[in-house]
Design an enzyme around this catalytic site. Structure first.
Site, PDB file in Angstrom:
ATOM      1  N   HIS A 133     -26.532 -69.073 -77.289  1.00  0.00           N
ATOM      2  CA  HIS A 133     -26.236 -67.722 -76.796  1.00  0.00           C
ATOM      3  C   HIS A 133     -27.550 -66.935 -76.863  1.00  0.00           C
ATOM      4  O   HIS A 133     -28.395 -67.200 -77.717  1.00  0.00           O
ATOM      5  CB  HIS A 133     -25.196 -67.112 -77.752  1.00  0.00           C
ATOM      6  N   ASP A 210     -25.360 -70.600 -86.147  1.00  0.00           N
ATOM      7  CA  ASP A 210     -24.653 -69.496 -85.504  1.00  0.00           C
ATOM      8  C   ASP A 210     -23.186 -69.902 -85.407  1.00  0.00           C
ATOM      9  O   ASP A 210     -22.803 -70.709 -84.560  1.00  0.00           O
ATOM     10  CB  ASP A 210     -25.275 -69.253 -84.121  1.00  0.00           C
ATOM     11  N   GLN A 213     -18.555 -68.760 -82.942  1.00  0.00           N
ATOM     12  CA  GLN A 213     -17.393 -69.381 -82.293  1.00  0.00           C
ATOM     13  C   GLN A 213     -16.719 -70.420 -83.189  1.00  0.00           C
ATOM     14  O   GLN A 213     -15.823 -71.131 -82.733  1.00  0.00           O
ATOM     15  CB  GLN A 213     -17.820 -70.049 -80.972  1.00  0.00           C
ATOM     16  N   LYS A 236     -14.533 -61.661 -83.372  1.00  0.00           N
ATOM     17  CA  LYS A 236     -14.118 -62.920 -82.731  1.00  0.00           C
ATOM     18  C   LYS A 236     -13.096 -63.660 -83.594  1.00  0.00           C
ATOM     19  O   LYS A 236     -12.525 -64.653 -83.159  1.00  0.00           O
ATOM     20  CB  LYS A 236     -15.340 -63.808 -82.475  1.00  0.00           C
ATOM     21  N   CYS A 374     -23.751 -65.111 -71.401  1.00  0.00           N
ATOM     22  CA  CYS A 374     -24.904 -64.844 -72.284  1.00  0.00           C
ATOM     23  C   CYS A 374     -25.591 -66.143 -72.685  1.00  0.00           C
ATOM     24  O   CYS A 374     -26.027 -66.295 -73.835  1.00  0.00           O
ATOM     25  CB  CYS A 374     -24.499 -64.067 -73.536  1.00  0.00           C
TER      26      CYS A 374
HETATM   27  N1  PLP Z   1     -23.396 -66.425 -80.857  1.00  0.00           N
HETATM   28  C1  PLP Z   1     -22.408 -66.929 -80.113  1.00  0.00           C
HETATM   29  C2  PLP Z   1     -22.224 -68.416 -80.024  1.00  0.00           C
HETATM   30  C3  PLP Z   1     -21.560 -66.078 -79.416  1.00  0.00           C
HETATM   31  O1  PLP Z   1     -20.556 -66.575 -78.674  1.00  0.00           O
HETATM   32  C4  PLP Z   1     -21.761 -64.681 -79.527  1.00  0.00           C
HETATM   33  C5  PLP Z   1     -20.917 -63.754 -78.756  1.00  0.00           C
HETATM   34  O2  PLP Z   1     -20.301 -64.111 -77.774  1.00  0.00           O
HETATM   35  C6  PLP Z   1     -22.799 -64.211 -80.330  1.00  0.00           C
HETATM   36  C7  PLP Z   1     -23.590 -65.113 -80.990  1.00  0.00           C
HETATM   37  C8  PLP Z   1     -23.045 -62.760 -80.507  1.00  0.00           C
HETATM   38  O3  PLP Z   1     -21.976 -62.156 -81.167  1.00  0.00           O
HETATM   39  P1  PLP Z   1     -21.896 -60.583 -81.316  1.00  0.00           P
HETATM   40  O4  PLP Z   1     -22.016 -60.011 -79.931  1.00  0.00           O
HETATM   41  O5  PLP Z   1     -20.547 -60.358 -81.915  1.00  0.00           O
HETATM   42  O6  PLP Z   1     -23.002 -60.162 -82.211  1.00  0.00           O
END
Ligand code: PLP
Length: 416
Positions: A133, A210, A213, A236, A374
């Site tokens: 992401h 990270d 998900q 999430k 993203c």
């Molecule tokens: N990392 C992953 C794999 C994501 O799917 C997302 C958001 O969709 C993020 C990071 C960023 O999360 P946030 O926007 O809640 O900070």
């Protein structure tokens, strides 16, 4: 005579109708159709228990934390620190000193890039993957621009998996950190992060995972994963927006300078200098999102009440059903076909633009995400402008998957 082995009571399958009643937002109609919310990877819906915990906090306990001695301040501090302890248990961190509240996964990664990143020098390397992401690319890219370090990338395959063939070559004596996604938000791929941790640790290189998900869908144990940092977002995993978590190994966090400075992260301040507070407060400058933390604590309670194993099992059933159902749609190709996946179904349909399709599906009451999710580098690799993504949660139903398929057929008629 040996005693018969004790049987653990089996938990009955989930009562999905009862679970759906826990989520007030799911009871509505959109464009005259019952809402089928299939955009859970973007953000998941909130059970009444979370909404009520936030509301109760503001109605009964609201005060600033860690400071005043009055009753409300005591209650607010207990609620905030209680939430930290729930999160610690949820991810099996060794100590609550290792649980830092942030605004979300994005801020948690930025915290590590800004703080841990101060030790980077020209010639050093940060290793990410092609599946990331943007939140796990841009902070490192910016850090490299500031320091003269180099961003290196683990390649991906056409099936949406990591290509680890050259992992030992990519991790080398110049690598300072490996930062990879646990579960892909675009493809649902569950990455073999244990293998990456092992390869990095063989060279004493820390690893950030990270988990944005991952935490909503299956049990996560940071100690058994062996990672050094783990980041995720409350919204999430059925909690509020604006709250997230950085888990950091205590010994590593101890060596890191503060991210932001101000109130609450200090022990003493004079015009000659400042002594910083202990962990985790040193990384939480200013008044934090207290209500958000309380809501996240309630989300953890809710998830544990339902049971992460049962959630994972239910979502695997939905994934198997959804994969089969989508494969029956003419002209549709699923993008991301790893054998180990969370319940994310990304797809393209011949001659149909994802954006147009998203609008038509919405008019059928079906909420999906369309676009690059993203993750532009992954889209570029596949030569796609974007995909349509249905991301399922345990409260989704087989009927909702059927409605997606029906709505897709309708979209084909309209756009065809
Ligand atoms: N990392 C992953 C794999 C994501 O799917 C997302 C958001 O969709 C993020 C990071 C960023 O999360 P946030 O926007 O809640 O900070």
């Amino acid at each position: 005579m040996t005693a018969a082995p004790e049987r653990r009571p089996e938990r009955p399958a989930l009562d999905i109708e009862a679970i759906r009643r826990d989520f007030p937002i799911l009871q509505q109609q959109v464009h005259g159709q019952p809402l089928a919310y299939l955009d859970n990877a973007a953000t998941s819906q909130k059970p009444a228990a979370v909404i009520e915990a936030v509301s109760r906090y503001y109605r009964e306990d609201n005060a600033n934390i860690h400071r005043a001695v009055h009753t409300l301040a005591d209650r607010a501090t207990a609620a905030y620190e209680g939430a930290r302890e729930k999160v610690r248990r949820f991810i099996n961190a060794g100590s609550s000193r290792e649980v830092v509240f942030t605004r979300g996964a994005t801020e948690a990664i930025n915290l590590v890039a800004a703080s841990f990143g101060q030790r980077l020098r020209e010639g050093d390397e940060i290793l990410v993957s092609h599946l990331e992401h943007h939140a796990n690319i841009v902070p490192w890219q910016q850090l490299c621009e500031r320091t003269g370090a180099t961003l290196r990338v683990i390649p991906m395959t056409a099936t949406g998996e990591l290509d680890l063939a050259d992992l030992d070559g990519l991790i080398n004596e110049r690598t300072r950190l490996v930062s990879v996604v646990h579960v892909s938000n675009v493809f649902g791929t569950i990455n073999p992060v244990e293998r990456i941790v092992e390869a990095a640790h063989a060279r004493e290189i820390p690893v950030l995972l990270d988990g944005a998900q991952a935490t909503p869908h299956a049990p996560v144990d940071v100690q058994s994963l062996g990672c050094d940092f783990y980041v995720f977002s409350g919204h999430k995993m059925y909690g509020p927006t604006g709250i997230g978590v950085l888990y950091g190994r205590e010994a590593l966090l101890e060596t890191m300078p503060p991210y932001q400075t101000g109130g609450d992260m200090i022990r003493t301040v004079s015009f000659e200098g400042t002594e910083f507070n202990e962990l985790p407060f040193r990384f939480e400058a200013g008044t934090p999102n207290i209500a958000g933390a309380v809501g996240l604590g309630a989300a953890v309670d809710y998830l544990e009440g339902v049971g992460l194993e049962r959630i994972a099992a239910r979502e695997q059933e939905l994934l198997a059903y959804g994969t089969q159902a989508l494969e029956s749609v003419e002209g549709l190709s699923i993008v991301g076909t790893a054998p180990r996946k969370a319940a994310v179904l990304s797809f393209v349909v011949e001659d149909m633009h994802p954006g147009d399709m998203g609008t038509i599906l919405d008019h059928q009451g079906v909420a999906v995400r369309t676009g690059h999710h993203c993750a532009m580098p992954a889209m570029q690799f596949l030569g796609l402008p974007g995909t349509t993504r249905a991301s399922l949660a345990f409260y989704n139903t087989f009927e909702e998957v059927d409605r997606l398929v029906k709505a897709l057929a309708f979209a084909r008629e309209v756009l065809g």
